[in-house]
Design an enzyme around this catalytic site. Structure first.
Site, PDB file in Angstrom:
ATOM      1  N   CYS A  25       0.816  -1.221   0.000  1.00  0.00           N
ATOM      2  CA  CYS A  25       0.000   0.000   0.000  1.00  0.00           C
ATOM      3  C   CYS A  25       0.848   1.270   0.000  1.00  0.00           C
ATOM      4  CB  CYS A  25      -0.918   0.020   1.209  1.00  0.00           C
ATOM      5  SG  CYS A  25      -1.981  -1.392   1.301  1.00  0.00           S
TER       6      CYS A  25
ATOM      7  N   HIS B  14      -2.942   6.871   3.682  1.00  0.00           N
ATOM      8  CA  HIS B  14      -3.423   5.629   3.080  1.00  0.00           C
ATOM      9  C   HIS B  14      -4.764   5.267   3.725  1.00  0.00           C
ATOM     10  CE1 HIS B  14      -3.887   1.651   1.726  1.00  0.00           C
ATOM     11  NE2 HIS B  14      -3.452   1.056   2.817  1.00  0.00           N
TER      12      HIS B  14
ATOM     13  N   ASN C 168     -10.044  -0.377   1.411  1.00  0.00           N
ATOM     14  CA  ASN C 168      -8.594  -0.250   1.218  1.00  0.00           C
ATOM     15  C   ASN C 168      -8.262  -0.654  -0.219  1.00  0.00           C
ATOM     16  OD1 ASN C 168      -5.820  -0.570   1.145  1.00  0.00           O
ATOM     17  ND2 ASN C 168      -5.674  -1.687   3.070  1.00  0.00           N
TER      18      ASN C 168
HETATM   19  N1  ACO Z   1     -16.987  -9.367  10.985  1.00  0.00           N
HETATM   20  C1  ACO Z   1     -17.196  -9.725  12.271  1.00  0.00           C
HETATM   21  N2  ACO Z   1     -16.222 -10.078  13.101  1.00  0.00           N
HETATM   22  C2  ACO Z   1     -14.964 -10.077  12.624  1.00  0.00           C
HETATM   23  C3  ACO Z   1     -14.666  -9.714  11.298  1.00  0.00           C
HETATM   24  C4  ACO Z   1     -15.743  -9.359  10.474  1.00  0.00           C
HETATM   25  N3  ACO Z   1     -15.574  -8.983   9.182  1.00  0.00           N
HETATM   26  N4  ACO Z   1     -13.336  -9.794  11.109  1.00  0.00           N
HETATM   27  C5  ACO Z   1     -12.791 -10.197  12.267  1.00  0.00           C
HETATM   28  N5  ACO Z   1     -13.790 -10.384  13.184  1.00  0.00           N
HETATM   29  C6  ACO Z   1     -13.663 -10.832  14.553  1.00  0.00           C
HETATM   30  C7  ACO Z   1     -12.389 -11.594  14.788  1.00  0.00           C
HETATM   31  O1  ACO Z   1     -12.561 -12.944  14.403  1.00  0.00           O
HETATM   32  C8  ACO Z   1     -12.221 -11.437  16.285  1.00  0.00           C
HETATM   33  O2  ACO Z   1     -13.060 -12.380  16.925  1.00  0.00           O
HETATM   34  P1  ACO Z   1     -12.525 -13.216  18.188  1.00  0.00           P
HETATM   35  O3  ACO Z   1     -12.186 -12.162  19.225  1.00  0.00           O
HETATM   36  O4  ACO Z   1     -13.685 -14.051  18.518  1.00  0.00           O
HETATM   37  O5  ACO Z   1     -11.338 -13.946  17.690  1.00  0.00           O
HETATM   38  C9  ACO Z   1     -12.812 -10.047  16.566  1.00  0.00           C
HETATM   39  O6  ACO Z   1     -13.586  -9.707  15.415  1.00  0.00           O
HETATM   40  C10 ACO Z   1     -11.783  -8.983  16.822  1.00  0.00           C
HETATM   41  O7  ACO Z   1     -10.766  -9.098  15.872  1.00  0.00           O
HETATM   42  P2  ACO Z   1      -9.543  -8.095  15.865  1.00  0.00           P
HETATM   43  O8  ACO Z   1      -8.577  -8.529  14.826  1.00  0.00           O
HETATM   44  O9  ACO Z   1      -9.068  -7.869  17.258  1.00  0.00           O
HETATM   45  O10 ACO Z   1     -10.276  -6.758  15.412  1.00  0.00           O
HETATM   46  P3  ACO Z   1      -9.624  -5.358  15.229  1.00  0.00           P
HETATM   47  O11 ACO Z   1     -10.357  -4.385  16.020  1.00  0.00           O
HETATM   48  O12 ACO Z   1      -8.137  -5.400  15.339  1.00  0.00           O
HETATM   49  O13 ACO Z   1      -9.957  -5.055  13.720  1.00  0.00           O
HETATM   50  C11 ACO Z   1      -8.951  -5.143  11.548  1.00  0.00           C
HETATM   51  C12 ACO Z   1      -9.517  -5.939  12.697  1.00  0.00           C
HETATM   52  C13 ACO Z   1     -10.071  -4.260  10.985  1.00  0.00           C
HETATM   53  C14 ACO Z   1      -8.453  -6.104  10.483  1.00  0.00           C
HETATM   54  C15 ACO Z   1      -7.803  -4.247  12.050  1.00  0.00           C
HETATM   55  O14 ACO Z   1      -6.903  -5.034  12.794  1.00  0.00           O
HETATM   56  C16 ACO Z   1      -7.059  -3.568  10.948  1.00  0.00           C
HETATM   57  O15 ACO Z   1      -7.590  -2.692  10.298  1.00  0.00           O
HETATM   58  N6  ACO Z   1      -5.775  -3.911  10.727  1.00  0.00           N
HETATM   59  C17 ACO Z   1      -4.961  -3.291   9.725  1.00  0.00           C
HETATM   60  C18 ACO Z   1      -5.252  -3.913   8.421  1.00  0.00           C
HETATM   61  C19 ACO Z   1      -4.639  -3.151   7.298  1.00  0.00           C
HETATM   62  O16 ACO Z   1      -4.591  -1.954   7.312  1.00  0.00           O
HETATM   63  N7  ACO Z   1      -4.175  -3.871   6.290  1.00  0.00           N
HETATM   64  C20 ACO Z   1      -3.722  -3.313   5.096  1.00  0.00           C
HETATM   65  C21 ACO Z   1      -2.262  -3.149   5.078  1.00  0.00           C
HETATM   66  S1  ACO Z   1      -1.789  -2.397   3.661  1.00  0.00           S
HETATM   67  C22 ACO Z   1      -1.385  -3.468   2.346  1.00  0.00           C
HETATM   68  O17 ACO Z   1      -0.246  -3.461   1.923  1.00  0.00           O
HETATM   69  C23 ACO Z   1      -2.457  -4.302   1.704  1.00  0.00           C
END
Ligand code: ACO
Length: 338
Positions: A117, A257, A287
């Site tokens: 990204c 981003h 994203n």
């Molecule tokens: N719907 C419902 N529940 C979900 C979903 C969903 N779509 N996705 C995950 N959950 C659940 C998980 O399973 C977890 O459940 P559990 O506690 O029973 O295991 C719970 O929600 C919490 O999960 P977390 O990972 O702690 O949630 P978080 O608040 O961290 O949000 C997220 C997750 C949105 C992925 C966040 O961590 C994030 O945005 N990370 C950065 C991702 C990113 O920016 N990536 C791109 C990088 S750039 C590139 O080069 C592509």
């Protein structure tokens, strides 16, 4: 202040997103998720996806044509095309070469840039070097992705986050004191496992087993990437500002981003930039990886959020892990200078 021979800036910009919209409600029908969870945890409401016959080079070419038109130049004027993408049409040839053919920029050199990204901001820095040294006059930098094609649509942890799109800019010489003033690029390869497509390369070539095990789809440790992003966004922007001889107080417009609204808000808070000065469109497109910054920038310009003389900070993070920030003093020919 980083020394340079010529001032280089964006002289034209364009973007493209496919028409097809997938809402959070649509996703509720294919994975166990909810509109409420997605909006609350990410800020994303909908994303665009391409039809099966459309490729990354198609989106890149559409955005590039608009950028050429905005810059008032033709494809013949382009000396180099850089395409930043994590979703190339093929492993090789480069998507940049396919775009070169599509837009008929027959005089241009062409290559792809892989920095996740952060790719577009990396591309701006790389492309600007060729102009600063006098080797080239006009460089097309494109961020383009069809992430819908590499998503595991059975994995709720990732499929709700991403979308397709493209943004392109033409880089050229601008009046002294304008354009790119300072940059910061970085990488931490020890985090490479946190965000990857495991198979299809030399480490794990495609086999029936790799396909069955869904190893050709994007995999991500979301919470680790989240922590990395929170830390690095502010740091990279501050370093780039410092290299420009500026500080966070000078920021008129922050274009981060677009991965997650919580990450964007945290970066704004760390930089002490009020949200009115931050460009956010993650709600509409999700994203879009390397396309996200130019898409957001194009939208900001169309909404009259960038005035000549404004200090604009671009900052991204991504697979690699990588980060990139670029500080510019905005200049567009024909607009009055503030
Ligand atoms: N719907 C419902 N529940 C979900 C979903 C969903 N779509 N996705 C995950 N959950 C659940 C998980 O399973 C977890 O459940 P559990 O506690 O029973 O295991 C719970 O929600 C919490 O999960 P977390 O990972 O702690 O949630 P978080 O608040 O961290 O949000 C997220 C997750 C949105 C992925 C966040 O961590 C994030 O945005 N990370 C950065 C991702 C990113 O920016 N990536 C791109 C990088 S750039 C590139 O080069 C592509």
């Amino acid at each position: 202040m980083q020394e340079k021979n010529k001032s280089v800036g964006i002289i034209g910009i364009g973007s493209y997103v496919p028409d097809k919209i997938i809402t959070n409600k649509d996703l509720e029908k294919i994975v166990e998720t909810s509109d409420e969870w997605i909006v609350d945890r990410t800020g994303i409401k909908e994303r665009r996806v391409v039809e099966p016959n459309i490729t990354t080079s198609d989106l890149a070419a559409y955005a590039a044509e608009k950028a050429l038109c905005d810059a008032g130049v033709t494809a013949d004027d382009i000396d180099l095309i850089i395409v930043a993408t994590a979703t190339p049409d093929m492993l090789f040839p480069s998507t940049a070469c396919l775009v070169q053919d599509k837009i008929k920029a027959s005089k241009a050199a062409a290559f792809d840039l892989s920095a996740g990204c952060s790719g577009f901001a990396y591309g701006l820095v790389v492309g600007s070097q060729f102009i600063q040294t006098g080797l080239y006059k006009k460089v097309l930098v494109i961020g383009a992705e069809t992430l819908s094609k590499i998503l595991d649509w059975t994995d709720r942890n990732t499929c709700v986050l991403f979308g397709d799109g493209a943004g392109a800019v033409v880089l050229g010489e601008v009046p002294a004191g304008y354009g790119i003033l300072g940059v910061d690029l970085g990488a931490d390869g020890s985090g490479g496992e946190l965000l990857k497509i495991p198979a299809g390369g030399s480490r794990q070539p495609a086999t029936v087993e790799s396909v069955t095990a869904r190893q050709h789809f994007l995999q991500m440790s979301g919470s680790d990437v989240f922590k990395f992003a929170i830390k690095v966004m502010g740091e990279a922007a501050i370093k780039a500002l410092d290299n420009a001889g500026l500080s966070n107080e000078d920021i008129d417009c922050l274009i981060p981003h677009q991965a997650n609204n919580r990450i964007i808000q945290s970066a704004a808070k760390r930089l002490k930039v009020p949200m009115e000065k931050v460009v956010v469109n993650v709600d509409k497109y999700g994203n879009t990886s390397a396309a996200s910054i130019p898409l957001a920038m194009d939208e900001a310009i169309k909404n009259d959020k960038l005035q000549n003389g404004d200090i604009v900070v671009l900052v991204g993070f991504g697979a690699g892990l990588t980060w990139a920030s670029c500080v510019m003093k905005w200049y567009k020919e024909g607009k009055s200078i503030v």
